[in-house]
Design a protein around this motif. Structure first.
Motif, PDB file in Angstrom:
ATOM      1  N   ASP A  37       0.837  -1.196   0.000  1.00 43.46           N
ATOM      2  CA  ASP A  37       0.000   0.000   0.000  1.00 43.46           C
ATOM      3  C   ASP A  37       0.877   1.254   0.000  1.00 43.46           C
ATOM      4  O   ASP A  37       1.964   1.252   0.565  1.00 43.46           O
ATOM      5  N   ARG A  41       0.018   7.591  -2.706  1.00 46.81           N
ATOM      6  CA  ARG A  41       0.555   8.667  -1.853  1.00 46.81           C
ATOM      7  C   ARG A  41       2.006   8.990  -2.210  1.00 46.81           C
ATOM      8  O   ARG A  41       2.423  10.138  -2.184  1.00 46.81           O
ATOM      9  N   ARG A 100      -0.836   9.020 -10.170  1.00 49.46           N
ATOM     10  CA  ARG A 100      -0.838   7.789  -9.364  1.00 49.46           C
ATOM     11  C   ARG A 100      -0.114   6.636 -10.053  1.00 49.46           C
ATOM     12  O   ARG A 100       0.577   5.840  -9.418  1.00 49.46           O
ATOM     13  N   ARG A 145     -11.920   1.206  -8.671  1.00 55.50           N
ATOM     14  CA  ARG A 145     -11.101   2.410  -8.892  1.00 55.50           C
ATOM     15  C   ARG A 145     -11.403   2.975 -10.286  1.00 55.50           C
ATOM     16  O   ARG A 145     -11.992   2.277 -11.112  1.00 55.50           O
TER      17      ARG A 145
HETATM   18  C1  IPE Z   1      -1.004   0.213  -4.206  1.00 53.57           C
HETATM   19  O1  IPE Z   1      -1.163   1.360  -3.451  1.00 53.57           O
HETATM   20  C2  IPE Z   1      -2.100  -0.799  -4.087  1.00 53.57           C
HETATM   21  C3  IPE Z   1      -2.615  -1.346  -5.377  1.00 53.57           C
HETATM   22  C4  IPE Z   1      -3.886  -1.631  -5.529  1.00 53.57           C
HETATM   23  C5  IPE Z   1      -1.743  -1.574  -6.510  1.00 53.57           C
HETATM   24  P1  IPE Z   1      -2.405   2.355  -3.515  1.00 53.57           P
HETATM   25  O2  IPE Z   1      -2.767   2.618  -4.917  1.00 53.57           O
HETATM   26  O3  IPE Z   1      -3.498   1.800  -2.651  1.00 53.57           O
HETATM   27  O4  IPE Z   1      -1.775   3.650  -2.852  1.00 53.57           O
HETATM   28  P2  IPE Z   1      -2.488   4.732  -1.915  1.00 53.57           P
HETATM   29  O5  IPE Z   1      -3.192   4.011  -0.820  1.00 53.57           O
HETATM   30  O6  IPE Z   1      -3.419   5.522  -2.777  1.00 53.57           O
HETATM   31  O7  IPE Z   1      -1.343   5.554  -1.402  1.00 53.57           O
END
Ligand code: IPE
Ligand code: MG
Length: 236
Positions: free
Chosen positions: A2, A6, A15, A53
């Motif tokens: 995770d 960010r 992202r 998403r």
């Molecule tokens: C990677 O991090 C998780 C996946 C689904 C690839 P995030 O995409 O959840 O990152 P944050 O939580 O927005 O920082």
């Protein structure tokens, strides 16, 4: 894994740039774990919830996944990395499925180290699917519900044949389980680290393993049962 989003946001990047760096961190972690004596690493790469998403992000993640599988295969074979998946992989884009099938097949004979990718994975979906398959097996006379046990039922989970995790690490400061290996992690130790996934390196993994080594795993027993006091042991 995770914190990709960010990581990117902190740098004013989209992202997807964070996800791209996340793939680098996957490479690092795969070999760091092996070098540190871990025999199996499961990466929660895409959850059943992640489909919700934005479409562009999901598409970019799938393209990255396909590219990763295509690029890594030769390295997996060279370095003895067996690839396995858990989750409903049949719902992934056909291109991803094709590369997954190739990589799993080409590495299935390797024994030293296993990398498990959790793709379109979620514990509740997994358990529901397992319950359905088990019920069908009962109806077909292949299972006897009178003698069912965790051992018989767990064969219907996506993780069939894989050991339970000893340690679960969550990055980016979140302290949730988020539908990951809920049953399999029944006795796992948890380590939460503020490090964002793209920044997670070998020393971070080593620190998590050191933390794990300090824990006393009692599996419902008492400390004395696990390590009888010296005097008592001598008297016995
Ligand atoms: C990677 O991090 C998780 C996946 C689904 C690839 P995030 O995409 O959840 O990152 P944050 O939580 O927005 O920082
Ligand atoms: Mg996140």
């Amino acid at each position: 894994m995770d914190g990709n989003g960010r990581w990117a946001k902190q740098r004013g990047l989209p992202r997807i740039a964070g996800h791209r760096r996340g793939v680098e961190a996957v490479r690092t972690a795969t070999y760091a774990a092996r070098d540190l004596g871990v025999s199996m690493l499961t990466l929660y790469a895409f959850s059943v919830e992640n489909w919700q998403r934005p479409k562009t992000e999901v598409g970019a993640l799938m393209r990255l996944l396909e590219l990763y599988l295509k690029n890594e295969l030769a390295t997996f074979v060279r370095d003895g990395v067996r690839l396995r998946t858990i989750g409903r992989t049949g719902e992934l884009p056909e291109g991803v499925q094709k590369h997954l099938r190739t990589a799993v097949e080409a590495t299935k004979h390797l024994t030293g180290y296993t990398l498990v990718l959790a793709l379109n994975y979620g514990s509740r979906t997994e358990v529901t699917d397992a319950a359905r398959a088990y019920a069908l097996a009962v109806a077909a006379g292949q299972e006897n519900p009178q003698t069912s046990s965790w051992t018989t039922f767990s064969r219907y989970l996506s993780t069939a044949g894989l050991p339970d995790p000893d340690l679960v690490i969550r990055t980016s400061g979140e302290t949730r389980v988020s539908n990951f290996l809920l049953l399999q992690a029944a006795y796992a130790e948890f380590v939460f680290t503020p490090v964002l996934w793209p920044d997670f390196t070998k020393p971070d993994l080593a620190a998590a393993l050191a933390e794990y080594a300090r824990r006393e795993r009692r599996f419902g027993l008492t400390s004395d049962q696990l390590r009888p006091p010296i005097g008592k042991a001598a008297a016995n």
